[in-house]
Design a protein around this motif. Sequence first.
Motif, PDB file in Angstrom:
ATOM      1  N   PHE A 252       0.823  -1.202   0.000  1.00  0.00           N
ATOM      2  CA  PHE A 252       0.000   0.000   0.000  1.00  0.00           C
ATOM      3  C   PHE A 252       0.860   1.256   0.000  1.00  0.00           C
ATOM      4  CE2 PHE A 252      -2.607  -3.423   1.268  1.00  0.00           C
ATOM      5  CZ  PHE A 252      -3.884  -3.119   0.823  1.00  0.00           C
ATOM      6  N   GLY A 253       0.306   2.305  -0.598  1.00  0.00           N
ATOM      7  CA  GLY A 253       0.985   3.576  -0.681  1.00  0.00           C
ATOM      8  C   GLY A 253       1.009   4.301   0.650  1.00  0.00           C
ATOM      9  N   GLU A 254       1.719   5.415   0.671  1.00  0.00           N
ATOM     10  CA  GLU A 254       1.837   6.235   1.879  1.00  0.00           C
ATOM     11  C   GLU A 254       0.710   7.257   1.914  1.00  0.00           C
ATOM     12  OE1 GLU A 254       4.831   9.521   3.968  1.00  0.00           O
ATOM     13  OE2 GLU A 254       5.361   8.608   2.037  1.00  0.00           O
ATOM     14  N   GLY A 255       0.010   7.276   3.024  1.00  0.00           N
ATOM     15  CA  GLY A 255      -1.061   8.244   3.200  1.00  0.00           C
ATOM     16  C   GLY A 255      -2.383   7.772   2.631  1.00  0.00           C
ATOM     17  N   CYS A 256      -3.459   8.287   3.184  1.00  0.00           N
ATOM     18  CA  CYS A 256      -4.806   7.997   2.679  1.00  0.00           C
ATOM     19  C   CYS A 256      -5.452   9.307   2.257  1.00  0.00           C
ATOM     20  CB  CYS A 256      -5.641   7.282   3.736  1.00  0.00           C
ATOM     21  SG  CYS A 256      -5.796   8.158   5.313  1.00  0.00           S
ATOM     22  N   VAL A 257      -6.561   9.188   1.551  1.00  0.00           N
ATOM     23  CA  VAL A 257      -7.270  10.349   1.012  1.00  0.00           C
ATOM     24  C   VAL A 257      -8.739  10.255   1.406  1.00  0.00           C
ATOM     25  CG1 VAL A 257      -8.062  11.461  -1.109  1.00  0.00           C
ATOM     26  CG2 VAL A 257      -5.684  10.705  -0.918  1.00  0.00           C
ATOM     27  N   VAL A 258      -9.285  11.358   1.874  1.00  0.00           N
ATOM     28  CA  VAL A 258     -10.706  11.417   2.207  1.00  0.00           C
ATOM     29  C   VAL A 258     -11.474  11.852   0.963  1.00  0.00           C
ATOM     30  CG1 VAL A 258     -12.456  12.643   3.550  1.00  0.00           C
ATOM     31  CG2 VAL A 258     -10.331  11.869   4.652  1.00  0.00           C
ATOM     32  N   ASP A 259     -12.409  11.008   0.553  1.00  0.00           N
ATOM     33  CA  ASP A 259     -13.269  11.325  -0.584  1.00  0.00           C
ATOM     34  C   ASP A 259     -14.662  11.635  -0.035  1.00  0.00           C
ATOM     35  OD1 ASP A 259     -14.950  11.348  -2.788  1.00  0.00           O
ATOM     36  OD2 ASP A 259     -13.898   9.746  -3.830  1.00  0.00           O
ATOM     37  N   ARG A 260     -14.955  12.918   0.077  1.00  0.00           N
ATOM     38  CA  ARG A 260     -16.216  13.324   0.706  1.00  0.00           C
ATOM     39  C   ARG A 260     -17.424  13.078  -0.195  1.00  0.00           C
ATOM     40  NH1 ARG A 260     -15.285  15.407   5.474  1.00  0.00           N
ATOM     41  NH2 ARG A 260     -13.177  16.174   5.922  1.00  0.00           N
ATOM     42  N   ASP A 261     -17.213  13.048  -1.496  1.00  0.00           N
ATOM     43  CA  ASP A 261     -18.331  12.768  -2.392  1.00  0.00           C
ATOM     44  C   ASP A 261     -18.853  11.352  -2.201  1.00  0.00           C
ATOM     45  OD1 ASP A 261     -18.435  15.293  -3.624  1.00  0.00           O
ATOM     46  OD2 ASP A 261     -16.774  14.762  -4.931  1.00  0.00           O
ATOM     47  N   PHE A 262     -17.931  10.410  -2.043  1.00  0.00           N
ATOM     48  CA  PHE A 262     -18.337   9.026  -1.866  1.00  0.00           C
ATOM     49  C   PHE A 262     -18.380   8.604  -0.399  1.00  0.00           C
ATOM     50  CE2 PHE A 262     -17.412   8.718  -6.392  1.00  0.00           C
ATOM     51  CZ  PHE A 262     -18.380   7.835  -6.817  1.00  0.00           C
ATOM     52  N   GLY A 263     -17.956   9.476   0.491  1.00  0.00           N
ATOM     53  CA  GLY A 263     -18.010   9.165   1.915  1.00  0.00           C
ATOM     54  C   GLY A 263     -17.054   8.075   2.319  1.00  0.00           C
ATOM     55  N   THR A 264     -15.831   8.108   1.774  1.00  0.00           N
ATOM     56  CA  THR A 264     -14.868   7.042   2.028  1.00  0.00           C
ATOM     57  C   THR A 264     -13.492   7.612   2.376  1.00  0.00           C
ATOM     58  OG1 THR A 264     -14.273   6.909  -0.324  1.00  0.00           O
ATOM     59  CG2 THR A 264     -16.013   5.433   0.461  1.00  0.00           C
ATOM     60  N   THR A 265     -12.676   6.749   2.946  1.00  0.00           N
ATOM     61  CA  THR A 265     -11.257   7.014   3.155  1.00  0.00           C
ATOM     62  C   THR A 265     -10.496   6.022   2.290  1.00  0.00           C
ATOM     63  OG1 THR A 265     -11.588   7.824   5.415  1.00  0.00           O
ATOM     64  CG2 THR A 265      -9.381   7.041   4.839  1.00  0.00           C
ATOM     65  N   ASP A 266      -9.739   6.533   1.326  1.00  0.00           N
ATOM     66  CA  ASP A 266      -9.147   5.693   0.288  1.00  0.00           C
ATOM     67  C   ASP A 266      -7.663   5.437   0.534  1.00  0.00           C
ATOM     68  OD1 ASP A 266     -11.624   5.903  -0.872  1.00  0.00           O
ATOM     69  OD2 ASP A 266     -11.008   7.352  -2.401  1.00  0.00           O
ATOM     70  N   VAL A 267      -7.241   4.216   0.259  1.00  0.00           N
ATOM     71  CA  VAL A 267      -5.830   3.840   0.289  1.00  0.00           C
ATOM     72  C   VAL A 267      -5.448   3.348  -1.102  1.00  0.00           C
ATOM     73  CG1 VAL A 267      -5.816   3.299   2.746  1.00  0.00           C
ATOM     74  CG2 VAL A 267      -6.385   1.499   1.097  1.00  0.00           C
ATOM     75  N   PHE A 268      -4.148   3.360  -1.390  1.00  0.00           N
ATOM     76  CA  PHE A 268      -3.669   3.012  -2.724  1.00  0.00           C
ATOM     77  C   PHE A 268      -3.019   1.636  -2.704  1.00  0.00           C
ATOM     78  CE2 PHE A 268      -0.732   3.371  -6.415  1.00  0.00           C
ATOM     79  CZ  PHE A 268      -1.699   3.603  -7.389  1.00  0.00           C
ATOM     80  N   VAL A 269      -3.473   0.776  -3.604  1.00  0.00           N
ATOM     81  CA  VAL A 269      -3.014  -0.609  -3.691  1.00  0.00           C
ATOM     82  C   VAL A 269      -1.994  -0.746  -4.812  1.00  0.00           C
ATOM     83  CG1 VAL A 269      -3.740  -3.004  -4.048  1.00  0.00           C
ATOM     84  CG2 VAL A 269      -5.288  -1.387  -2.920  1.00  0.00           C
ATOM     85  N   ILE A 270      -0.878  -1.426  -4.535  1.00  0.00           N
ATOM     86  CA  ILE A 270       0.127  -1.724  -5.551  1.00  0.00           C
ATOM     87  C   ILE A 270       0.368  -3.231  -5.540  1.00  0.00           C
ATOM     88  CG2 ILE A 270       2.437  -1.255  -6.446  1.00  0.00           C
ATOM     89  CD1 ILE A 270       1.403   0.985  -3.710  1.00  0.00           C
TER      90      ILE A 270
END
Length: 293
Positions: A252-270
């Motif tokens: 997984f990548g460094e850091g997460c992102v809050v997506d307020r439109d979809f109501g989620t906290t996203d992580v990046f998969v490699i």
Amino acid sequence: MHTTLERARTTFPLSPARPAAEAVIPAGALLGRIGPLEVRLARNSSEIAAAQEVRFRVFYDELGAKRDYVHELEALDADRFDAICDHLVVFDTAISGPDHRQIVGTYRLLRQEAASVAGGFYSSDEFEMDVLVARHPGRRFLELGRSCVLPEYRTKRTVELLWQGIWAYARRHGVDVMTGCASFPGVIPAAHAEALSFLAHHCAADADWHTRAVSARFHTMDLMPVEAVNQKAALLAMPPLIKGYLRLGARFGEGCVVDRDFGTTDVFVILPVERISERYINYYGAEATRFAA
């Protein structure tokens, strides 16, 4: 998941080490089968619209995503990337009626060749994917996104079927690396402190594959000291999709992102293909060989 921002994107070159994969999977080609369930690529606009309808039912009706970017009367989850992606769809052939009404699950697949023409990957709104791709010019990337299955079909069998289809698709197109976002519910990362901290401490991509959330949207995943994280509790708290990626060998990548439109906290998969656990290669590969030839 991501917002549907239409900002300018980096154009990614194709790999100079080899040409784009010549073998193209025909629309509608069967990529896997388990009992009455089949997985294949959507073959026409009706099937793509049915997949978008499934996405709408899950993301908007069930999970409460905002509707700012969709037409209320259409009840479809759609954006500009749908036109350049392949749409992997699961059919329940036991349902009577036209084929597009049999669709119960979907995954959206964006190959590097298509992303290059379109101006970038969807995930670039949240993570520095252009940096990752540029670091690996000899690799062919596949972005996985918009994964969803209707509630009554959320079983191990459906997940296995989707991965049969993804693996057959990846083999046919010579994919080297699978990437994409996976989501935790809600917009407060601290609500998932143990799970996010486990990913940060134990599942971070090494330097060669390191990818970071874009600075303007970066939230730390390192929310608890490593000695305070209980592995069993962290894994139990993770969404099934993220646990599935972990089993395959993803990092997984460094850091997460809050997506307020979809109501989620996203992580990046490699997930480089060569790092997929051998037992899963043997398991999914046996079925994929039947459909990828």
